[in-house]
Design an enzyme around this catalytic site. Structure first.
Site, PDB file in Angstrom:
ATOM      1  CG  HIS A 113      12.223   6.037 -10.909  1.00 20.99           C
ATOM      2  ND1 HIS A 113      12.348   6.989  -9.932  1.00 20.99           N
ATOM      3  CD2 HIS A 113      11.059   6.304 -11.548  1.00 20.99           C
ATOM      4  CE1 HIS A 113      11.312   7.812  -9.977  1.00 20.99           C
ATOM      5  NE2 HIS A 113      10.513   7.421 -10.951  1.00 20.99           N
ATOM      6  CB  ALA A 117      -5.364   4.630  -8.346  1.00 22.39           C
ATOM      7  CD  GLU A 118       0.359   2.762  -8.824  1.00 26.52           C
ATOM      8  OE1 GLU A 118      -0.270   3.214  -7.839  1.00 26.52           O
ATOM      9  OE2 GLU A 118       1.083   3.483  -9.524  1.00 26.52           O
TER      10      GLU A 118
END
Ligand SMILES: Cc1ncc(C[n+]2csc(CCOP(=O)(O)OP(=O)(O)O)c2C)c(N)n1
Length: 723
Positions: free
Chosen positions: A523, A452-453
């Site tokens: 990414h 969870a950023e």
């Protein structure tokens, strides 16, 4: 000075008491409730007279808040309140005048120096953290604050003031049984950050007191359309390690008893508690709202019957603690106090208009300055950027006990016994940048966060405010967005919005960028200009191992928030490897590096396009005799315009190259500034080369065409030199 209702001033007497409160305390609380309401009323009047510009009230919440205050300690516990917490702040010792100074936007407003709206609290002496407007950002910060308190209690030597780095400017206090208070309305519990905070408070059994002030509405949205089943208490009930209370928050004694049980539970070290108080909102959401548009008269009448001030007034009279004359006298005194505070606030000076630029960054410790310029003392063989970052983190963990590292998968192994029993080798980050750090420094200093950023950045904010130095990791730049609220609206604003009262020098390391062959859309992202467009935060983007070491050390030791962007493709690239430069090597921010001198064309770049630009420059010199100067910015905020100007003055031609997409990219600002300030030095238009305005695709053929390649740089320079 905290008011008399604070727990640290409670007297033990043989008098008749009500849930432990003696008559004098009830009177003090009644006085504060009335005072709070009268300040609201005065603000309403001042707003109508256009002497202030906003109003949001505490009305209806007073009893619950004073019940909390009566169980907590000003200047000892920590407070992350929200805008309705006037009564709490009065009890903690904030004066009516201080509040009204903020309402008029006075220079002397102690919470923000005229920078924030009324009811955006903040007081260093009372440990009231600077309040912001976004709903729910306070929760994770409170969790980080509680973690910092625990950390300092477990590592008491870490609190020492040390000169020469950020620690010189942090007075650390901590108490073994301290509590962190955090509050919001019930609507705000819909925010994800609320749930992310419950997660960590619960897992780590943190001493956090949650107070949910449920007035039934979030602006115009009733609670049953906001919260499934209409009651947040039912939803949170299964979080382990918590103590839960639900009470009528308009009933002082019921609220006080609930708070007392919750506080006892927390202070005894059992874990967090949540008190859910049902309150009323007798005024509209704010003066910008008219609740008659969505609430019928009948409902508002029902609320009025539960008004906490009227209820306590009736109770005190019934118990013979007050009589009509005493009520009148008390009201008159309070009215006079509010009048005097308003008069003083209206007479107060406004901030100097030039003051807007102060406190965006630290004025005391500038990462651009000489102390951050210390030479390399090379040792050993060449190392990769990944190695250098790992070593720098290791050095700083060793040097400064306040450094803590967390993020997704950054620990060697969360199950410590596996490490101890040598059953596993340990992970240390998906790119292994933090490998071995938990093993050396222990799980209190290097640990995994939930996936969870916002949790990572929000907690880092709370820790840094207390004086810790969190160096956190966001695993991929592509996944930084859940933390955006904290990164955009909190971390970089704290010094400015509190007028230099609080600061938040956390370091956020982020793996960024493409050129991965298969990295694809999620990414490979860049996007640095989104963060350079946010004042208050330095943005660093090294292109090589040595710079990464020197700049990371500066980031960790400085007193500002830093976004440290690490290019994944460069982590283990043969380009730019260097021997270990020693534990004191630092590079000041805002100093570009010239990789290759040249006289025909300047290339301004950074990150992974540096080696590509250098290759192109070398080929152009060999094959076409074009002499290219390659300038690596190294830090994007601040950036070295002097170096750009010196180079462009020499070459008269400039190409800006970056990996992120072209439009509204980082190069646009540099190009605009060169065009406006160096126009007379130029022999050709300012040029830019960057990624296509799209996403990065998976198929390598597509990736190649989307991202700027060496051949593209070669062609762009050639074209520019021929202009
Ligand atoms: C993230 C965010 N979204 C929207 C808003 C606008 N806003 C301010 S207060 C509020 C309602 C809050 O309701 P609640 O949490 O129930 O608190 P109350 O004001 O009722 O005490 C909203 C939507 C905001 N400040 N921040």
């Amino acid at each position: 000075m905290a008011s008399k209702v604070m727990q640290n001033e409670l007297a033990v007497t043989a008098e008749k008491s009500y849930e432990g409160l003696v008559p004098q305390q009830l009177l003090d609380i009644y006085r504060l409730m009335y005072l709070s309401r009268r300040i609201d009323d005065r603000e309403v009047l001042l707003k109508r007279q256009q002497k202030i510009y906003f109003q949001i009230s505490c009305a209806g919440h007073e009893a619950l808040l004073l019940a909390a205050a009566a169980n907590l300690r000003s200047g000892y516990d920590w407070f992350f309140p929200y805008y309705r917490d006037r009564a709490l702040c009065l009890a903690l010792g904030v004066t009516p005048e201080a509040m009204l100074l903020q309402s008029v936007g006075a220079a002397a407003d102690p919470a923000s120096g005229g920078r924030q709206m009324p009811s955006h609290w903040g007081s260093r002496p009372h440990n009231i953290f600077t309040t912001s407007s976004p709903t729910g950002t306070q929760f994770l910060q409170a969790v980080g604050c509680a973690e910092a308190g625990r950390y300092f209690n477990q590592h008491p030597a870490a609190d020492a003031k040390v000169s020469g780095d950020y620690r010189e400017f942090k007075d650390v206090q901590h108490h073994p049984d301290e509590i962190t208070y955090v509050s919001s309305g019930e609507g705000t519990t819909s925010q994800g950050e609320f749930w992310e905070s419950l997660n960590t408070a619960s897992i780590r059994k943190l001493p956090v007191l949650y107070v949910i002030e449920d007035n039934g509405y979030a602006i115009s949205v009733p609670v049953r359309f906001q919260t499934p089943g209409g009651n947040v208490s039912r939803l949170v009930a299964n979080f382990p390690n918590f103590h839960f209370e639900e009470c009528d928050g308009t009933d002082l004694l019921e609220s006080f008893a609930a708070m007392r049980r919750a506080v006892e539970y927390i202070r005894s070290g059992n874990g967090p508690a949540l008190v859910h108080g049902h309150v009323i909102r007798p005024y509209s959401h704010s003066l910008s709202d008219d609740e008659k548009l969505y609430r019928p008269e009948s409902e508002r009448k029902q609320d009025a019957e539960r008004d906490p001030i009227a209820r306590l007034n009736r109770f005190l009279i019934a118990e013979g603690i007050l009589d009509a004359a005493a009520v009148q006298k008390l009201h008159r005194e309070v009215d006079a106090e509010v009048q005097a505070a308003a008069d003083a606030a209206l007479d107060a000076a406004y901030p100097e208009t030039s003051s807007y630029a102060l406190h965006v960054y630290s004025e005391h410790l500038k990462p651009t300055a000489k102390p951050f310029d210390s030479p390399a003392l090379f040792e050993g063989v060449d190392r990769t950027m990944a190695d250098q970052i790992n070593k720098c983190l290791r050095d700083e963990l060793q040097r400064d006990e306040r450094v803590v590292i967390f993020g997704e998968d950054v620990a060697d192994c969360s199950e410590i016994v596996y490490l101890e029993d040598k059953k596993v080798k340990g992970k240390g980050g998906v790119f292994k940048l933090t490998s071995g750090l938990q093993r050396t420094f222990g799980p209190e200093r290097v640990f995994n966060s939930p996936l969870a950023e916002a949790n990572i950045v929000g907690r880092a904010v709370g820790m840094a405010v207390r004086g810790l130095k969190p160096v956190v990791e966001i695993q991929f730049f592509d996944y930084i967005w859940p933390a955006m609220h904290q990164l955009r609206n909190e971390l970089p604003l704290i010094r400015w919005r509190s007028n230099d009262t609080f600061s938040c020098p956390a370091v956020v390391r982020v793996a960024i960028g493409g050129y991965l062959t298969g990295g694809a859309v999620y990414h490979s992202q860049c996007g640095e200009s989104i963060f350079t467009h946010t004042p208050g935060m330095h943005v660093v983007f090294p292109s090589n191992a040595l710079d990464a070491a020197g700049l990371l050390r500066t980031a960790i030791r400085c007193d500002d928030p830093v976004l440290f962007l690490e290019h994944k493709r460069l982590y283990r690239e043969p380009f730019g490897r260097a021997p270990y430069p020693g534990p004191e090597y630092m590079i000041p921010f805002g100093k570009a590096r010239i990789w290759k001198e040249g006289s025909d064309v300047t290339v301004v770049t950074y990150g992974a396009t540096v080696p590509r630009a250098l290759q192109a420059a070398q080929r152009l010199e060999r094959e076409r005799g074009i002499d290219v100067e390659v300038l690596d910015l190294r830090t994007l905020n601040p950036y070295d315009f002097e170096a750009i100007a010196a180079s462009v003055s020499k070459t008269s031609r400039v190409l800006i190259v970056h990996e992120d997409m072209l439009s509204w990219g980082y190069g646009a600002e540099i190009a605009a500034r060169i065009a406006s300030e160096l126009f007379d030095k130029l022999d050709a238009p300012v040029s830019r080369l960057a990624a296509k305005d799209t996403f990065v695709a998976y198929q390598p053929l597509l990736e190649d065409v989307i991202l700027p390649q060496t051949d593209d740089i070669f062609a762009a320079i050639q074209k520019l030199s021929a202009y």
